[in-house]
Write a protein that holds these residues in place. Structure first.
Motif, mmCIF file in Angstrom:
data_model
loop_
_atom_site.group_PDB
_atom_site.id
_atom_site.type_symbol
_atom_site.label_atom_id
_atom_site.label_comp_id
_atom_site.label_asym_id
_atom_site.label_seq_id
_atom_site.Cartn_x
_atom_site.Cartn_y
_atom_site.Cartn_z
ATOM 1 N N ILE A 59 0.862 -1.179 0.000
ATOM 2 C CA ILE A 59 0.000 0.000 0.000
ATOM 3 C C ILE A 59 0.900 1.231 0.000
ATOM 4 O O ILE A 59 2.087 1.155 0.345
ATOM 5 C CB ILE A 59 -0.925 0.052 1.237
ATOM 6 N N GLU A 60 0.342 2.366 -0.379
ATOM 7 C CA GLU A 60 1.086 3.619 -0.261
ATOM 8 C C GLU A 60 0.809 4.199 1.113
ATOM 9 O O GLU A 60 -0.335 4.387 1.519
ATOM 10 C CB GLU A 60 0.669 4.607 -1.342
ATOM 11 N N TYR A 61 1.875 4.466 1.861
ATOM 12 C CA TYR A 61 1.730 5.058 3.185
ATOM 13 C C TYR A 61 2.785 6.137 3.360
ATOM 14 O O TYR A 61 3.987 5.877 3.211
ATOM 15 C CB TYR A 61 1.878 4.001 4.298
ATOM 16 N N ASP A 62 2.338 7.329 3.661
ATOM 17 C CA ASP A 62 3.236 8.467 3.906
ATOM 18 C C ASP A 62 4.182 8.693 2.727
ATOM 19 O O ASP A 62 5.364 8.973 2.896
ATOM 20 C CB ASP A 62 4.032 8.219 5.190
ATOM 21 N N GLY A 63 3.610 8.539 1.517
ATOM 22 C CA GLY A 63 4.372 8.805 0.309
ATOM 23 C C GLY A 63 5.299 7.694 -0.134
ATOM 24 O O GLY A 63 6.039 7.849 -1.113
ATOM 25 N N LYS A 64 5.271 6.556 0.566
ATOM 26 C CA LYS A 64 6.135 5.441 0.210
ATOM 27 C C LYS A 64 5.315 4.164 0.161
ATOM 28 O O LYS A 64 4.214 4.088 0.715
ATOM 29 C CB LYS A 64 7.266 5.283 1.230
ATOM 30 N N GLU A 65 5.860 3.146 -0.500
ATOM 31 C CA GLU A 65 5.174 1.862 -0.527
ATOM 32 C C GLU A 65 5.498 1.082 0.741
ATOM 33 O O GLU A 65 6.666 0.985 1.157
ATOM 34 C CB GLU A 65 5.572 1.020 -1.738
ATOM 35 N N SER A 66 4.463 0.554 1.363
ATOM 36 C CA SER A 66 4.625 -0.319 2.514
ATOM 37 C C SER A 66 4.150 -1.707 2.119
ATOM 38 O O SER A 66 2.988 -1.889 1.756
ATOM 39 C CB SER A 66 3.817 0.195 3.709
ATOM 40 N N GLU A 67 5.035 -2.672 2.158
ATOM 41 C CA GLU A 67 4.668 -4.040 1.802
ATOM 42 C C GLU A 67 4.155 -4.784 3.027
ATOM 43 O O GLU A 67 4.515 -4.477 4.163
ATOM 44 C CB GLU A 67 5.883 -4.759 1.209
ATOM 45 N N ALA A 68 3.329 -5.807 2.777
ATOM 46 C CA ALA A 68 2.636 -6.495 3.863
ATOM 47 C C ALA A 68 3.383 -7.693 4.419
ATOM 48 O O ALA A 68 2.923 -8.313 5.376
ATOM 49 C CB ALA A 68 1.256 -6.950 3.374
ATOM 50 N N PHE A 69 4.538 -8.029 3.863
ATOM 51 C CA PHE A 69 5.203 -9.280 4.224
ATOM 52 C C PHE A 69 5.576 -9.368 5.699
ATOM 53 O O PHE A 69 5.639 -10.460 6.266
ATOM 54 C CB PHE A 69 6.457 -9.488 3.365
ATOM 55 N N LEU A 70 5.842 -8.221 6.351
ATOM 56 C CA LEU A 70 6.287 -8.270 7.744
ATOM 57 C C LEU A 70 5.269 -8.950 8.650
ATOM 58 O O LEU A 70 5.629 -9.694 9.563
ATOM 59 C CB LEU A 70 6.582 -6.862 8.264
ATOM 60 N N SER A 71 3.986 -8.709 8.406
ATOM 61 C CA SER A 71 2.962 -9.332 9.247
ATOM 62 C C SER A 71 2.980 -10.843 9.119
ATOM 63 O O SER A 71 2.719 -11.566 10.089
ATOM 64 C CB SER A 71 1.571 -8.809 8.878
ATOM 65 N N ALA A 72 3.263 -11.332 7.918
ATOM 66 C CA ALA A 72 3.313 -12.777 7.716
ATOM 67 C C ALA A 72 4.535 -13.402 8.384
ATOM 68 O O ALA A 72 4.497 -14.564 8.803
ATOM 69 C CB ALA A 72 3.310 -13.100 6.222
ATOM 70 N N LEU A 73 5.614 -12.650 8.494
ATOM 71 C CA LEU A 73 6.873 -13.200 8.987
ATOM 72 C C LEU A 73 7.077 -13.037 10.485
ATOM 73 O O LEU A 73 7.708 -13.880 11.130
ATOM 74 C CB LEU A 73 8.042 -12.537 8.259
ATOM 75 N N LEU A 74 6.569 -11.956 11.060
ATOM 76 C CA LEU A 74 6.879 -11.629 12.453
ATOM 77 C C LEU A 74 6.012 -12.361 13.466
ATOM 78 O O LEU A 74 6.475 -12.708 14.558
ATOM 79 C CB LEU A 74 6.735 -10.125 12.690
ATOM 80 N N PHE A 75 4.746 -12.583 13.130
ATOM 81 C CA PHE A 75 3.800 -13.012 14.161
ATOM 82 C C PHE A 75 3.726 -14.524 14.312
ATOM 83 O O PHE A 75 3.847 -15.282 13.353
ATOM 84 C CB PHE A 75 2.405 -12.458 13.868
ATOM 85 N N GLY A 76 3.502 -14.943 15.549
ATOM 86 C CA GLY A 76 3.231 -16.332 15.877
ATOM 87 C C GLY A 76 1.968 -16.419 16.711
ATOM 88 O O GLY A 76 1.466 -15.410 17.211
ATOM 89 N N ASP A 77 1.461 -17.625 16.878
ATOM 90 C CA ASP A 77 0.220 -17.845 17.614
ATOM 91 C C ASP A 77 0.529 -18.181 19.077
ATOM 92 O O ASP A 77 1.478 -18.920 19.369
ATOM 93 C CB ASP A 77 -0.566 -19.006 17.008
ATOM 94 N N GLY A 78 -0.286 -17.669 19.982
ATOM 95 C CA GLY A 78 -0.106 -17.995 21.391
ATOM 96 C C GLY A 78 -1.085 -17.249 22.273
ATOM 97 O O GLY A 78 -1.725 -16.284 21.837
ATOM 98 N N ALA A 79 -1.218 -17.717 23.501
ATOM 99 C CA ALA A 79 -2.110 -17.077 24.470
ATOM 100 C C ALA A 79 -1.464 -17.096 25.847
ATOM 101 O O ALA A 79 -0.745 -18.040 26.201
ATOM 102 C CB ALA A 79 -3.468 -17.787 24.525
ATOM 103 N N GLY A 80 -1.724 -16.045 26.614
ATOM 104 C CA GLY A 80 -1.273 -15.967 27.999
ATOM 105 C C GLY A 80 -2.411 -15.504 28.888
ATOM 106 O O GLY A 80 -3.299 -14.775 28.431
ATOM 107 N N ALA A 81 -2.395 -15.925 30.134
ATOM 108 C CA ALA A 81 -3.488 -15.584 31.050
ATOM 109 C C ALA A 81 -2.956 -15.362 32.453
ATOM 110 O O ALA A 81 -1.954 -15.972 32.855
ATOM 111 C CB ALA A 81 -4.537 -16.694 31.064
#
Length: 366
Positions: free
Chosen positions: A180-202
């Protein structure tokens, strides 16, 4: 009256997703894709836990036959984490007067459906309050404070807080390799796919009137409008079917430079403020539990604070970024491993920062 932690639990799915496999599906920047070694060097992440395996060719989850019935993966992890916390606290779910479930990847959208189902599955009393918060990586700090305030009001004596993140079912190569274009530059979405893992804490919070030192002593919670993560589509401003919307608009776009610029200053500010409030020095802490966004950012924070690395809990290398659940997973793991003990009075700090921007810290005597 004071409020203290009496139980903690965590749950992560068993499937390990390595950098090698994930980068084969979501290779990073289009101009110069990352190798697994380069990604680990940049983030400190070696692997993460996923609720579902992915098809290596399509980058989509491999759902089992009949998938779609509740409880979903977020519900399964949240329930397991909370059951462990209840066991540690030595109570059952009927003893809870309230339940707060926080996260941004629910099994079902709207109406607090995940929290209501968890309330039902645990067999909680019908008069036990339920709240579901749509909140990101800073969520644990806020949800703990809300639970504490509920208890201090005198209306409720024992409240559970559950933070859960399940991103793997949402992955799709067509969505997460666009930009997407954000603040005049292209921001790619790949970081969300690479950074996050599944988990829960309580955790279980309880009212106490004894003379022990165990207590959620002081907190700072701060809200600023500063976007570090953006999902352009999916709400009223860009509903499904709106002309001109692209598939990548439905991905969460991490604005990497903003995260990198913000993490250490706002985390240090939060920690300094909460320590100043109780007149403690960072060197006197038994343990620091920082949000697990990126090991390199955590290392910067450790250096800025001057705290020893062996007093800082880290699991981002094994689990990736588990969003608001990360600090509670860290706490539960330390408790299981005997690093800390409930009722010890040991001083710790929990600190986190998340989208939009919400950040803060708690000074806690265990």
């Amino acid at each position: 009256m004071k409020v203290r932690i009496t139980g903690a639990g965590a749950s992560v799915p068993p499937l390990v997703m390595t950098n090698e496999r994930l980068l084969g599906m979501f290779p990073g920047p289009r101009r110069m894709p990352w190798t697994p070694a380069e990604f680990e060097q940049k983030t400190g992440i070696r692997e993460r836990r996923f609720s579902f395996d992915l098809d290596d060719k399509t980058g989509r989850p491999l759902f089992p036959p009949g998938y779609g019935e509740a409880p979903g993966p977020a519900g399964v992890l949240a329930e397991a984490a909370l059951q462990e916390a209840l066991t540690v606290a030595g109570v059952d779910a009927t003893a809870l007067d309230g339940l707060i479930v926080g996260g941004s990847t629910p099994d079902r959208l709207h109406f607090g459906s995940d929290a209501q189902l968890l309330h039902h599955r645990l067999g909680m009393r019908s008069d036990a309050g339920v709240l579901q918060a749509d909140i990101g990586c800073g969520g644990a700090v806020f949800c703990l404070q809300w639970a504490k305030e509920m208890i201090l009001s005198g209306v409720r004596k024992r409240v559970a807080v559950v933070m859960v993140q399940v991103a793997s079912p949402l992955l799709n190569r067509e969505v997460f390799t666009g930009g997407i274009e954000y603040d005049g530059k292209e921001s790619e979405a790949f970081l969300s796919a690479l950074l996050f893992g599944d988990g829960a804490g309580a955790v279980i919070l309880e009212a106490a009137d004894d003379d022990s030192s165990s207590e959620l002593v002081s907190a700072v919670t701060i809200n600023e409008h500063f976007e570090i993560a953006v999902q352009p589509a999916g709400g009223n401003l860009c509903p499904p079917g709106l002309p001109g919307a692209a598939l990548s608009d439905y991905a969460v776009h991490i604005i990497g430079k903003r995260v990198a610029d913000a993490y250490t200053p706002v985390m240090q500010k939060s920690i300094d403020r909460v320590l100043a409030d109780v007149q403690w020095d960072v060197g006197d802490l038994e343990r620091l539990y920082p949000h697990q966004s990126n090991r390199r950012l955590i290392e910067q924070l450790i250096g800025a604070l001057g705290i020893a690395e062996n007093r800082t809990a880290i699991n981002v290398d094994r689990y990736g970024n588990t969003s608001g659940a990360s600090v509670l997973i860290l706490l539960a793991e330390d408790l299981r491993n005997g690093v800390i003990g409930l009722g010890s009075g040991d001083p710790i700090v929990i600190a986190a920062v998340g989208a939009n921007m919400q950040y803060g810290a708690h000074f806690i005597r265990l």
